[in-house]
Design an enzyme around this catalytic site. Structure first.
Site, PDB file in Angstrom:
ATOM      1  N   SER A 135      22.513  19.986   6.084  1.00 22.01           N
ATOM      2  CA  SER A 135      23.504  20.176   5.020  1.00 22.01           C
ATOM      3  C   SER A 135      23.603  21.670   4.710  1.00 22.01           C
ATOM      4  O   SER A 135      22.670  22.432   4.979  1.00 22.01           O
ATOM      5  CB  SER A 135      23.018  19.429   3.776  1.00 22.01           C
ATOM      6  OG  SER A 135      23.775  19.796   2.636  1.00 22.01           O
ATOM      7  N   TYR A 158      17.240  16.178  -3.247  1.00 23.79           N
ATOM      8  CA  TYR A 158      18.185  16.156  -2.113  1.00 23.79           C
ATOM      9  C   TYR A 158      18.064  17.474  -1.345  1.00 23.79           C
ATOM     10  O   TYR A 158      17.937  17.501  -0.118  1.00 23.79           O
ATOM     11  CB  TYR A 158      19.623  15.947  -2.611  1.00 23.79           C
ATOM     12  CG  TYR A 158      20.632  15.884  -1.479  1.00 23.79           C
ATOM     13  CD1 TYR A 158      20.882  14.675  -0.839  1.00 23.79           C
ATOM     14  CD2 TYR A 158      21.296  17.024  -1.032  1.00 23.79           C
ATOM     15  CE1 TYR A 158      21.778  14.612   0.221  1.00 23.79           C
ATOM     16  CE2 TYR A 158      22.186  16.975   0.028  1.00 23.79           C
ATOM     17  CZ  TYR A 158      22.433  15.754   0.640  1.00 23.79           C
ATOM     18  OH  TYR A 158      23.305  15.697   1.693  1.00 23.79           O
TER      19      TYR A 158
END
Ligand code: ADP
Length: 249
Positions: free
Chosen positions: A142, A155
């Site tokens: 990400s 996360y």
């Protein structure tokens, strides 16, 4: 990018980024195993591929369970005999909250999929790739493998960890003919994102990118296919940003 008859696994292939990867690999001639914990989503994507003259199987599995992950690889080997490319894409998010307000259940669930799941999948995939003498792995990291985002502490932690694991494994297996890279997408317009965020939030997410728009799943899939292809033959341990310039700043 020729994937004719190559055997490709996409975890989380039933939706969003994984679906776009599965469809694009199939369009390039690959045989695709669509693995997802939603049996229905995996079946839907596999059927789309088969209905268009491609070759796909659907596997209903939970990537956070070691027994199911090992079984997943066996279920690919039984029809196809090998595993050329693995895209470890299955992932989940958690409610946006400052760390002091986060819950243990959310932490366990997210880490189980985003970190343990990638580790379990890589372990099973590498064992097979070592046996057959080569292979290729692309992990879905990400932009939050490179930048932090307040409210997403674990996360971000999971995606930083995936980046570190990708680079470590890349060094471990470089001499055995296994390239291991990751793609780091920015905010991408997926059905999930559109159904869970309002128009204002979507505008904020798009505004994080220098290009001031969201990405598409297809744009991310193109990077995954390129890294998995012979065109990227000297690339390993790469964290390729596909984020409209977000992390360039
Ligand atoms: P993205 O925007 O990253 O593509 P999605 O939620 O649209 O996010 O897609 C992630 C996919 O991963 C979904 O199809 C979801 O069912 C799948 N997935 C989530 N958790 C697991 C898991 N534990 N095992 C297998 N697949 C999973």
């Amino acid at each position: 990018m020729d994937f004719e008859n190559r055997v490709v696994l996409v975890t989380g292939g039933g939706a969003g980024l994984g679906e776009a990867c599965a469809l694009e690999f199939a369009a390039q001639g690959a045989r695709v195993a669509v693995a997802d914990w939603s049996a229905e989503s995996a079946e839907r994507v596999a059927s789309r591929i088969n209905d268009n003259g491609g070759e796909a199987i659907a596997l209903a599995i939970d990537v956070s369970r070691a027994d199911q992950v090992d079984e997943m690889v066996n279920r690919i080997l039984s029809p196809w005999g090998r595993l050329d490319v693995a895209v470890n894409n299955a992932g989940v998010s958690a409610p946006i909250k400052p760390l002091a307000e986060t819950e243990e259940d959310d932490y366990e669930r997210l880490m189980g999929v985003n970190l343990k799941g990638v580790w379990l999948c890589m372990r099973a995939e590498l064992r097979q790739m070592l046996k057959q003498g080569g292979g290729n792995i692309v992990n879905m990291a990400s932009a939050l493998s490179k930048r932090v985002f307040p409210g997403a502490s674990f996360y971000v932690a999971s995606k930083f960890a995936v980046a570190g694991m990708t680079r470590t494994a890349a060094l471990e297996y470089a001499e055995q003919g296994i390239r291991i890279n990751a793609v780091c997408p920015g905010n991408v317009r997926t059905p999930l994102l559109e159904s869970t965020t309002d128009a204002q939030t979507q505008q904020i997410l798009a505004g994080l990118h220098a290009m001031k728009r969201m990405g598409t799943p297809e744009e991310v899939a193109q990077a995954v296919l390129w890294l998995a292809s012979g065109r990227a033959s000297f690339c390993t341990g790469n964290l390729m940003s596909v984020d409209g310039g977000w992390t360039a700043g």
